[in-house]
Design a protein around this motif. Sequence first.
Motif, PDB file in Angstrom:
ATOM      1  N   PHE A 163     -42.293   5.270 -14.737  1.00  0.00           N
ATOM      2  CA  PHE A 163     -43.199   4.590 -13.819  1.00  0.00           C
ATOM      3  C   PHE A 163     -44.558   5.278 -13.789  1.00  0.00           C
ATOM      4  CE2 PHE A 163     -44.975   4.002  -9.524  1.00  0.00           C
ATOM      5  CZ  PHE A 163     -45.192   2.630  -9.579  1.00  0.00           C
ATOM      6  N   VAL A 164     -44.542   6.599 -13.734  1.00  0.00           N
ATOM      7  CA  VAL A 164     -45.797   7.366 -13.729  1.00  0.00           C
ATOM      8  C   VAL A 164     -46.565   7.115 -15.027  1.00  0.00           C
ATOM      9  CG1 VAL A 164     -46.774   9.702 -13.765  1.00  0.00           C
ATOM     10  CG2 VAL A 164     -44.982   9.104 -12.115  1.00  0.00           C
TER      11      VAL A 164
ATOM     12  N   LEU B  75     -46.639   4.403 -16.767  1.00  0.00           N
ATOM     13  CA  LEU B  75     -47.322   3.117 -16.626  1.00  0.00           C
ATOM     14  C   LEU B  75     -48.538   3.254 -15.716  1.00  0.00           C
ATOM     15  CD1 LEU B  75     -47.654   0.096 -17.039  1.00  0.00           C
ATOM     16  CD2 LEU B  75     -46.021  -0.244 -15.156  1.00  0.00           C
ATOM     17  N   CYS B  76     -48.393   3.970 -14.613  1.00  0.00           N
ATOM     18  CA  CYS B  76     -49.522   4.161 -13.694  1.00  0.00           C
ATOM     19  C   CYS B  76     -50.694   4.834 -14.400  1.00  0.00           C
ATOM     20  CB  CYS B  76     -49.097   4.983 -12.477  1.00  0.00           C
ATOM     21  SG  CYS B  76     -47.972   4.104 -11.382  1.00  0.00           S
ATOM     22  N   VAL B  77     -50.410   5.815 -15.237  1.00  0.00           N
ATOM     23  CA  VAL B  77     -51.464   6.488 -15.991  1.00  0.00           C
ATOM     24  C   VAL B  77     -52.112   5.509 -16.969  1.00  0.00           C
ATOM     25  CG1 VAL B  77     -51.913   8.282 -17.729  1.00  0.00           C
ATOM     26  CG2 VAL B  77     -50.506   8.796 -15.723  1.00  0.00           C
ATOM     27  N   SER B  78     -51.303   4.686 -17.620  1.00  0.00           N
ATOM     28  CA  SER B  78     -51.852   3.685 -18.541  1.00  0.00           C
ATOM     29  C   SER B  78     -52.768   2.712 -17.811  1.00  0.00           C
ATOM     30  CB  SER B  78     -50.723   2.904 -19.222  1.00  0.00           C
ATOM     31  OG  SER B  78     -49.983   3.734 -20.070  1.00  0.00           O
ATOM     32  N   ILE B  79     -52.356   2.295 -16.628  1.00  0.00           N
ATOM     33  CA  ILE B  79     -53.179   1.379 -15.837  1.00  0.00           C
ATOM     34  C   ILE B  79     -54.477   2.064 -15.416  1.00  0.00           C
ATOM     35  CG2 ILE B  79     -53.310   0.143 -13.648  1.00  0.00           C
ATOM     36  CD1 ILE B  79     -50.269  -0.413 -13.969  1.00  0.00           C
ATOM     37  N   ALA B  80     -54.361   3.307 -14.954  1.00  0.00           N
ATOM     38  CA  ALA B  80     -55.551   4.043 -14.504  1.00  0.00           C
ATOM     39  C   ALA B  80     -56.542   4.275 -15.638  1.00  0.00           C
ATOM     40  CB  ALA B  80     -55.144   5.380 -13.890  1.00  0.00           C
TER      41      ALA B  80
ATOM     42  N   GLN C  76     -56.684  -6.543 -11.931  1.00  0.00           N
ATOM     43  CA  GLN C  76     -56.674  -5.751 -10.707  1.00  0.00           C
ATOM     44  C   GLN C  76     -55.867  -6.446  -9.607  1.00  0.00           C
ATOM     45  OE1 GLN C  76     -60.829  -5.203  -9.893  1.00  0.00           O
ATOM     46  NE2 GLN C  76     -60.966  -3.346 -11.137  1.00  0.00           N
TER      47      GLN C  76
ATOM     48  N   TRP D 126     -46.890  -0.581 -22.744  1.00  0.00           N
ATOM     49  CA  TRP D 126     -45.996   0.360 -22.074  1.00  0.00           C
ATOM     50  C   TRP D 126     -44.542  -0.021 -22.324  1.00  0.00           C
ATOM     51  CZ3 TRP D 126     -42.474  -0.931 -18.209  1.00  0.00           C
ATOM     52  CH2 TRP D 126     -41.853   0.156 -17.580  1.00  0.00           C
TER      53      TRP D 126
END
Length: 111
Positions: free
Chosen positions: A17-18, A20-25, A34, A91
């Motif tokens: 999950f983290v 993916l969050c890094v990829s989004i960021a 968004q 991802w």
Amino acid sequence: LMGDGRSVRDFLFIGDFVSLCVSIANSDLTADKQCSTYNVGSDEGVELIELIQLAQELTGKTLQLKHLPPRDVDVRSIVLDSSKAKSEFDWRPETAMESGLVQTWNWLSER
């Protein structure tokens, strides 16, 4: 344990999950992305009783379960479709259930 333990759930390791969050960021999000919703899961279901058995095997511990009747609000099976997150952020969940449980147990044991 509510019900017979045969309910199916989709579990995702926190590290995936983290990731993916890094990829989004790190992405150049457009306005439509968004405001989008993404299902994020492993795309695989596991019966709760199987998860309990695996956790007991990996930890060498016997869980003391309290058996309760199933709740009317619970669905029998939930497996998420992460295809949107996969295609938009390239991802993939990479941590297998067993590996994620071992990592989690090791982390908890260090505390």
